[in-house]
Design an enzyme around this catalytic site. Structure first.
Site, short mmCIF file in Angstrom:
data_model
loop_
_atom_site.label_atom_id
_atom_site.label_comp_id
_atom_site.label_asym_id
_atom_site.label_seq_id
_atom_site.Cartn_x
_atom_site.Cartn_y
_atom_site.Cartn_z
N GLY A 247 0.76 -1.25 0.00
CA GLY A 247 0.00 0.00 0.00
C GLY A 247 0.79 1.29 0.00
O GLY A 247 0.19 2.36 -0.19
N GLU A 284 3.85 -6.82 1.83
CA GLU A 284 3.41 -7.17 0.46
C GLU A 284 3.40 -5.94 -0.44
O GLU A 284 2.36 -5.56 -0.96
CB GLU A 284 1.99 -7.75 0.52
CG GLU A 284 1.80 -8.91 1.46
CD GLU A 284 0.32 -9.20 1.78
OE1 GLU A 284 -0.56 -8.42 1.36
OE2 GLU A 284 0.06 -10.20 2.46
N GLY A 286 3.61 -3.60 -3.65
CA GLY A 286 3.47 -3.75 -5.10
C GLY A 286 3.92 -2.46 -5.78
O GLY A 286 5.05 -2.32 -6.22
N ARG A 287 3.02 -1.49 -5.78
CA ARG A 287 3.25 -0.22 -6.47
C ARG A 287 4.60 0.43 -6.12
O ARG A 287 5.32 0.92 -6.99
CB ARG A 287 2.14 0.76 -6.08
CG ARG A 287 2.17 2.09 -6.81
CD ARG A 287 1.18 3.08 -6.17
NE ARG A 287 -0.10 2.50 -5.90
CZ ARG A 287 -1.12 2.47 -6.78
NH1 ARG A 287 -0.99 3.04 -7.95
NH2 ARG A 287 -2.26 1.90 -6.44
N TYR A 327 -9.52 5.32 -12.10
CA TYR A 327 -9.43 6.02 -10.80
C TYR A 327 -9.23 7.52 -10.96
O TYR A 327 -8.82 8.18 -10.01
CB TYR A 327 -8.23 5.52 -9.98
CG TYR A 327 -7.95 4.05 -9.96
CD1 TYR A 327 -8.81 3.17 -9.28
CD2 TYR A 327 -6.81 3.54 -10.55
CE1 TYR A 327 -8.52 1.82 -9.22
CE2 TYR A 327 -6.52 2.19 -10.48
CZ TYR A 327 -7.38 1.34 -9.82
OH TYR A 327 -7.07 0.01 -9.76
N CYS A 356 -12.68 4.32 -28.53
CA CYS A 356 -13.99 4.95 -28.68
C CYS A 356 -14.73 5.02 -27.36
O CYS A 356 -15.72 4.31 -27.13
CB CYS A 356 -14.82 4.17 -29.70
SG CYS A 356 -13.92 3.96 -31.22
N TYR A 384 0.32 -1.28 -12.21
CA TYR A 384 -1.10 -1.24 -12.55
C TYR A 384 -1.34 -0.60 -13.91
O TYR A 384 -2.33 0.10 -14.11
CB TYR A 384 -1.90 -0.54 -11.43
CG TYR A 384 -1.72 -1.22 -10.09
CD1 TYR A 384 -2.26 -2.47 -9.86
CD2 TYR A 384 -0.96 -0.64 -9.08
CE1 TYR A 384 -2.07 -3.13 -8.64
CE2 TYR A 384 -0.77 -1.27 -7.85
CZ TYR A 384 -1.32 -2.53 -7.66
OH TYR A 384 -1.13 -3.16 -6.46
C1 LIG Z 1 -2.84 -5.08 -4.07
C2 LIG Z 1 -2.37 -5.73 -2.85
C3 LIG Z 1 -1.09 -5.46 -2.36
C4 LIG Z 1 -0.15 -4.48 -3.01
O1 LIG Z 1 -0.63 -3.17 -2.91
P1 LIG Z 1 0.27 -1.93 -3.39
O2 LIG Z 1 -0.58 -0.76 -3.11
O3 LIG Z 1 0.53 -2.12 -4.83
O4 LIG Z 1 1.51 -1.95 -2.56
C5 LIG Z 1 -0.66 -6.15 -1.24
N1 LIG Z 1 -1.48 -7.05 -0.61
C6 LIG Z 1 -2.72 -7.30 -1.05
C7 LIG Z 1 -3.55 -8.29 -0.32
C8 LIG Z 1 -3.21 -6.66 -2.17
O5 LIG Z 1 -4.45 -6.91 -2.59
#
Ligand SMILES: *Cc1c(COP(=O)(O)O)cnc(C)c1O
Length: 427
Positions: A247, A284, A286-287, A327, A356, A384
């Site tokens: 997150g 966890e 991601g971004r 978003y 379109c 994303y």
């Molecule tokens: C999407 C997600 C993440 C990663 O979120 P980011 O905002 O990209 O860091 C981690 N854990 C879970 C369960 C997710 O659904």
């Protein structure tokens, strides 16, 4: 002549007026590979990972890259080689991480809608942990584990009910969200899971949202999680690991999220103060590992001046860059060649794609000095974007390049028409 770095994008810079990712010119890459083209900096990904690794130095911690942010195989390979585990949300993502060389025991499986087939496959390959999201899922996972003669290691995703102060579509830790188990139901749910023979309780997890740019939601969620761990352990159920989800935000438009190491210094101080500093920790992200490592290069097709709006029509679209449409997200857009068209005057444009749909826009009200044939780079396109891309309007998925210094590797070729219709049958 090297212009200042773009804020938040340390490996993306101008040299001789040409935008580069590390040592590779985007103009040269797009001439060889066409547009739209995603280009990623390996150094940027490893730097982002290093900030977390510094934050966790000396701790028992595992960084599980949440692959839905960008699940291209070569990117997974970079993180696997750097020692990461992976957070997955489907059987397809499981197959991807295994294909990229991941160690199955470092894989955690999140998501509110795991099917029985997905559970069975994850048990067969021996993943590390299921992050279970509902009481109903607990029963199904127990049955699947018993029927395959295994025991499933589980963590229960709790919903700490804190406001991450982000876009409602990417806020996941509030009461009204579909994710996790309500704070008040946590203890009874743990007791129920601990009594089932097919399950082995190993952890607890949460994930409160995405593109979080403040410390407070994390600190609040941590307090609530630790309160829960105390009550679960008081009931005789040991919690071996605590997983705080992902997150952490990135700088898209002057956003100032905390650095990963600074955030974790604060969170670890709280864990130490509450006596949990030596627990196994998981995260966890991601971004924050890939978002600012990537750009999307696009060519300007047409200038379309109008009475109310000027449009700059480019060859990338919502199928390549879905975040603005989904978003109302902001991506910085910069020219690949600075002052490419000195004759074109700077005007304010809506940068839009060929799809379109009126929702097919990439940037509103951008001051640009461009003309048809120029190339633009859409920044912060590492997370994303490709993983959410589609073939809408029968557009091919873009190609992807991974840059490592002066070397560039084609990591995904552009879809051919045959790729697009594979699996389809005429009557
Ligand atoms: C999407 C997600 C993440 C990663 O979120 P980011 O905002 O990209 O860091 C981690 N854990 C879970 C369960 C997710 O659904």
């Amino acid at each position: 002549m090297s212009a200042p770095l773009l804020p938040g994008h340390p490996h993306i810079h101008y040299a001789n007026d040409q935008l580069h990712v590390e040592g590779c010119s985007l103009d040269a890459l797009s001439l060889s590979h066409g547009t739209p083209l995603f280009v990623y900096s390996k150094a940027s990904m490893l730097d982002a990972l290093a900030a977390y690794q510094r934050g966790f130095a000396g701790r028992n911690a595992r960084i599980c890259y949440a692959i839905k942010a960008n699940s291209s195989l070569a990117i997974l390979q970079v993180f696997a080689a750097a020692g990461c585990g992976f957070d997955i949300v489907s059987e397809g993502e499981l197959a991807r991480v295994l294909a990229a060389g991941a160690d199955a025991s470092k894989v955690i499986f999140s998501g509110v809608g795991k099917t029985r087939a997905e559970m069975a496959q994850a048990l067969r390959v021996g993943i590390g942990c299921f992050n279970v999201e509902s009481e109903a899922e607990i029963d199904v996972l127990n049955e699947v584990a018993l029927s395959t003669g295994t025991r499933a290691a589980i963590s229960i995703r709790v919903n700490p009910n804190v406001d991450p102060k982000t876009h409602p579509y990417i806020s996941t830790g509030l009461k009204g969200n579909k994710f996790g188990i309500a704070h008040e139901r946590t203890l009874v749910t743990y007791q129920r899971a601990a009594a089932l023979p097919g399950l082995q309780v190993v952890g607890i997890d949460c994930h409160i949202g995405s593109q979080i740019t403040q410390d407070t939601p994390y600190l609040d969620a941590m307090d609530r999680m630790l309160d829960l761990v105390e009550s679960i352990e008081a009931a005789g159920i040991p919690i071996h690991h605590i997983d705080f989800g992902g997150g952490l935000g990135i700088n898209y438009n002057g956003d100032t999220p905390p650095a990963a190491d600074a955030l974790w210094n604060k969170l670890l101080a709280k864990l130490d103060a509450r006596g949990f500093g030596q627990r196994q920790l998981m995260i966890e992200p991601g971004r924050s590992l890939v978002g600012n490592a990537g750009v999307c290069v696009t060519e300007v097709l047409y200038m379309k001046p109008g009475e109310q709006k000027n449009f700059c029509i480019v060859d990338a679209a919502m199928n390549d860059l879905p975040r603005p449409a989904m978003y109302q997200a902001f991506h910085t857009i910069v020219p690949v060649q600075q002052a490419a068209s000195p004759s074109a005057s700077s005007e304010v444009y809506d940068v839009v794609g060929p799809v379109c749909e009126s929702g097919d826009w990439i940037g509103h009200d951008r001051a640009l000095q461009v003309q048809a044939g120029d190339k633009l780079a859409v920044l912060s396109a590492g997370a994303y974007c490709m993983s959410m891309s589609s073939n809408y309007n029968s557009r091919p998925k873009a190609a992807e390049i991974l840059v490592d210094g002066t070397q560039s590797h084609l990591i995904r070729q552009r879809d051919s028409f045959a790729d697009q219709i594979r699996g389809e049958k005429l009557l």
